[in-house]
Design a protein around this motif. Structure first.
Motif, PDB file in Angstrom:
ATOM      1  N   ARG A 180     -56.082  73.692  22.261  1.00 36.70           N
ATOM      2  CA  ARG A 180     -57.055  74.756  22.490  1.00 36.70           C
ATOM      3  C   ARG A 180     -58.217  74.626  21.511  1.00 36.70           C
ATOM      4  NH1 ARG A 180     -53.911  80.395  23.803  1.00 36.70           N
ATOM      5  NH2 ARG A 180     -54.146  80.284  26.054  1.00 36.70           N
ATOM      6  N   VAL A 181     -59.416  74.972  21.991  1.00 40.97           N
ATOM      7  CA  VAL A 181     -60.608  74.972  21.164  1.00 40.97           C
ATOM      8  C   VAL A 181     -61.439  76.188  21.551  1.00 40.97           C
ATOM      9  CG1 VAL A 181     -61.850  73.474  22.780  1.00 40.97           C
ATOM     10  CG2 VAL A 181     -62.613  73.628  20.396  1.00 40.97           C
ATOM     11  N   ALA A 182     -62.069  76.806  20.537  1.00 39.69           N
ATOM     12  CA  ALA A 182     -62.825  78.029  20.788  1.00 39.69           C
ATOM     13  C   ALA A 182     -64.120  77.998  19.999  1.00 39.69           C
ATOM     14  CB  ALA A 182     -62.011  79.267  20.403  1.00 39.69           C
ATOM     15  N   ASN A 183     -65.161  78.552  20.594  1.00 37.59           N
ATOM     16  CA  ASN A 183     -66.455  78.736  19.945  1.00 37.59           C
ATOM     17  C   ASN A 183     -66.555  80.190  19.513  1.00 37.59           C
ATOM     18  OD1 ASN A 183     -69.102  78.632  19.094  1.00 37.59           O
ATOM     19  ND2 ASN A 183     -69.964  78.640  21.157  1.00 37.59           N
TER      20      ASN A 183
ATOM     21  N   PHE B   8     -49.229  77.479  25.769  1.00 40.23           N
ATOM     22  CA  PHE B   8     -50.029  78.489  25.091  1.00 40.23           C
ATOM     23  C   PHE B   8     -49.982  79.818  25.847  1.00 40.23           C
ATOM     24  CE2 PHE B   8     -52.386  74.677  23.479  1.00 40.23           C
ATOM     25  CZ  PHE B   8     -52.077  74.882  22.139  1.00 40.23           C
ATOM     26  N   LEU B   9     -50.039  80.899  25.082  1.00 37.16           N
ATOM     27  CA  LEU B   9     -50.109  82.230  25.684  1.00 37.16           C
ATOM     28  C   LEU B   9     -51.513  82.489  26.218  1.00 37.16           C
ATOM     29  CD1 LEU B   9     -48.121  84.369  23.069  1.00 37.16           C
ATOM     30  CD2 LEU B   9     -47.364  83.660  25.339  1.00 37.16           C
TER      31      LEU B   9
ATOM     32  N   PHE C 285     -57.930  86.650  20.156  1.00 35.78           N
ATOM     33  CA  PHE C 285     -57.687  85.512  19.281  1.00 35.78           C
ATOM     34  C   PHE C 285     -56.375  85.622  18.511  1.00 35.78           C
ATOM     35  CE2 PHE C 285     -62.212  84.752  19.906  1.00 35.78           C
ATOM     36  CZ  PHE C 285     -62.240  83.370  19.991  1.00 35.78           C
ATOM     37  N   SER C 286     -55.671  86.739  18.629  1.00 35.92           N
ATOM     38  CA  SER C 286     -54.365  86.825  17.974  1.00 35.92           C
ATOM     39  C   SER C 286     -53.342  85.907  18.631  1.00 35.92           C
ATOM     40  CB  SER C 286     -53.862  88.270  18.011  1.00 35.92           C
ATOM     41  OG  SER C 286     -53.686  88.713  19.352  1.00 35.92           O
ATOM     42  N   ASN C 287     -53.559  85.557  19.893  1.00 32.62           N
ATOM     43  CA  ASN C 287     -52.673  84.627  20.601  1.00 32.62           C
ATOM     44  C   ASN C 287     -53.270  83.236  20.749  1.00 32.62           C
ATOM     45  OD1 ASN C 287     -50.782  86.681  21.005  1.00 32.62           O
ATOM     46  ND2 ASN C 287     -51.715  87.305  22.953  1.00 32.62           N
ATOM     47  N   PHE C 288     -54.315  82.956  19.973  1.00 35.61           N
ATOM     48  CA  PHE C 288     -55.025  81.695  20.168  1.00 35.61           C
ATOM     49  C   PHE C 288     -54.115  80.491  19.913  1.00 35.61           C
ATOM     50  CE2 PHE C 288     -57.755  78.267  18.437  1.00 35.61           C
ATOM     51  CZ  PHE C 288     -58.534  78.050  19.551  1.00 35.61           C
ATOM     52  N   SER C 289     -53.324  80.513  18.863  1.00 33.02           N
ATOM     53  CA  SER C 289     -52.452  79.380  18.522  1.00 33.02           C
ATOM     54  C   SER C 289     -50.989  79.652  18.833  1.00 33.02           C
ATOM     55  CB  SER C 289     -52.600  79.024  17.042  1.00 33.02           C
ATOM     56  OG  SER C 289     -53.903  78.569  16.745  1.00 33.02           O
ATOM     57  N   LYS C 290     -50.694  80.807  19.446  1.00 34.52           N
ATOM     58  CA  LYS C 290     -49.309  81.129  19.747  1.00 34.52           C
ATOM     59  C   LYS C 290     -48.880  80.453  21.043  1.00 34.52           C
ATOM     60  CE  LYS C 290     -49.256  85.591  17.370  1.00 34.52           C
ATOM     61  NZ  LYS C 290     -49.043  87.047  17.518  1.00 34.52           N
TER      62      LYS C 290
END
Length: 384
Positions: A199-202, A312-313, A328-333
């Protein structure tokens, strides 16, 4: 008692050795925040002058503490050097306090009668303060030439230092700090294929124009000739549902790499993955919409940071007001999902499913000796 303490000491020592070995196996070329973990040694002394030839890049890339030190030293140093020259002119003309002055003595600089006042006059001249207490009289030609030289050098120092500070503030790598990758990668099924997902986010609302995503697999390999290649690079193709070039990077994206026969991860399995020794470096290139400057974001993943059998969630939802919300709390979950043990298992199961589906479509038994013919004339079979 002694044997018990010795065994405990041995266990502590063994645990320390194992932890040290575990830390050493996590050594990576590219850190999670994109910095390269590399140093150069045995560089010839003459090559250091190349940094002086490329002076602008050297000043832009040095740390802020050295830039601030250079800023203070350049101004105070120039003020002090020119104050010595003003002091020398005043002393040569007999303007200093304590010097014997004749009747009708004409000063070169008014109110410059010592080193302190010479320094103050140098500062006021170069910064164009001009309090009016100290000024040239115009009776000495050397003072006119010196004030021109100091003014030109002062302008050059101002332009150079302002350019360095502006360049450092607007470095593209600062824009890269607002682009983040997931802490871990996952391997699961996606669209009927076993895939590696990242996952990647701006974090900014301004877009990265012309974004491109790609990866490099770094590992130590041995050629058929017996040559060991350290940090051998293998291309890893990443894509999203909309493609891999010119991404619409307005919300977090999930990148995936299909693990097939051409993939370097083809031989991996859920059991052998943690024992592997490689580093997956992921790159994202783009142009900042607000500054039109190109930037590159990097991160890396080691085998211990790749989760087999996880997905990923979801993080994107829609509010009642019609806006799209990113959690973003689930970004890496991630959550555990049903995933084949290895790629070979997945392909074998897929072949069996295709074979069974093909057999279920057939009704009856094929008779290869049966032939179909057309009967054009009516035949009465009751006639003998």
């Amino acid at each position: 008692m002694v044997s018990g303490s010795s065994s405990r000491m041995f266990q502590l020592l063994q645990g320390h050795i194992q932890s040290a070995g575990h830390r050493s196996c996590k050594t990576r070329l590219v850190t999670k925040d994109g910095r390269c973990n590399i140093e150069f040694g045995n560089i010839e002394y003459g090559n250091h002058f190349a940094y002086l030839l490329d002076l602008w890049t050297t000043f832009v890339e040095i740390r802020w503490r050295f830039v601030l030190l250079l800023f203070v030293a350049s101004f105070t140093g120039s003020w002090f050097i020119f104050s010595l020259l003003w002091y020398w002119i005043a002393k040569s003309n007999g303007d200093l306090t304590g010097q014997n002055r004749t009747d009708g003595h004409v000063q070169c600089i008014d109110n410059v009668n010592g080193l302190t006042t010479a320094f103050l006059y140098s500062l006021e001249t170069q910064t164009t303060i001009g309090y009016g207490g100290r000024a040239l009289t115009g009776h000495c030609a050397g003072t006119v030439a010196l004030i021109i030289i100091q003014s030109l050098i002062g302008v050059f120092i101002n332009c150079f230092m302002c350019g360095v500070i502006l360049a450092k503030v607007s470095l593209p790598k600062k824009r890269a700090k607002t682009v983040t990758f997931s802490n871990t990668a996952v391997i699961c099924l996606k669209k009927g294929s076993l895939c590696l997902l990242i996952r990647v986010a701006n974090l900014r609302k301004t877009l990265l124009i012309g974004s491109q995503i790609y990866g490099k697999l770094l590992r130590t390999t041995t050629t058929p000739d017996g040559e060991t290649i350290i940090l051998n690079q293998v291309d890893i193709d990443f894509t999203v549902d909309a493609g891999k070039d010119n991404l619409f990077f307005v919300c977090p994206l999930t990148l995936y790499h299909v693990i097939n026969r051409s993939s370097p991860f083809y031989e991996l399995s859920a059991d052998t993955l943690p024992q592997q020794d490689f580093e997956l470096v992921v790159f994202l290139d783009g142009t900042a919409e607000s500054t039109s400057s190109s930037c590159q974001v990097r991160t890396s993943y080691i085998p211990q940071e790749i989760q087999w059998g996880y997905s990923f969630l979801p993080i994107i939802s829609r509010t009642k007001t019609g806006k799209y919300r990113v959690d973003f709390s689930n970004f890496s979950k991630s959550v555990r999902v049903t995933t084949p043990h290895c790629v070979h298992c997945f392909e074998t199961d897929a072949d069996h499913r295709n074979h069974n589906a093909h057999n279920q479509q057939k009704i009856g038994i094929d008779n290869l000796g049966f032939q179909v013919i057309d009967i054009h004339d009516f035949v009465d079979i009751t006639k003998m």
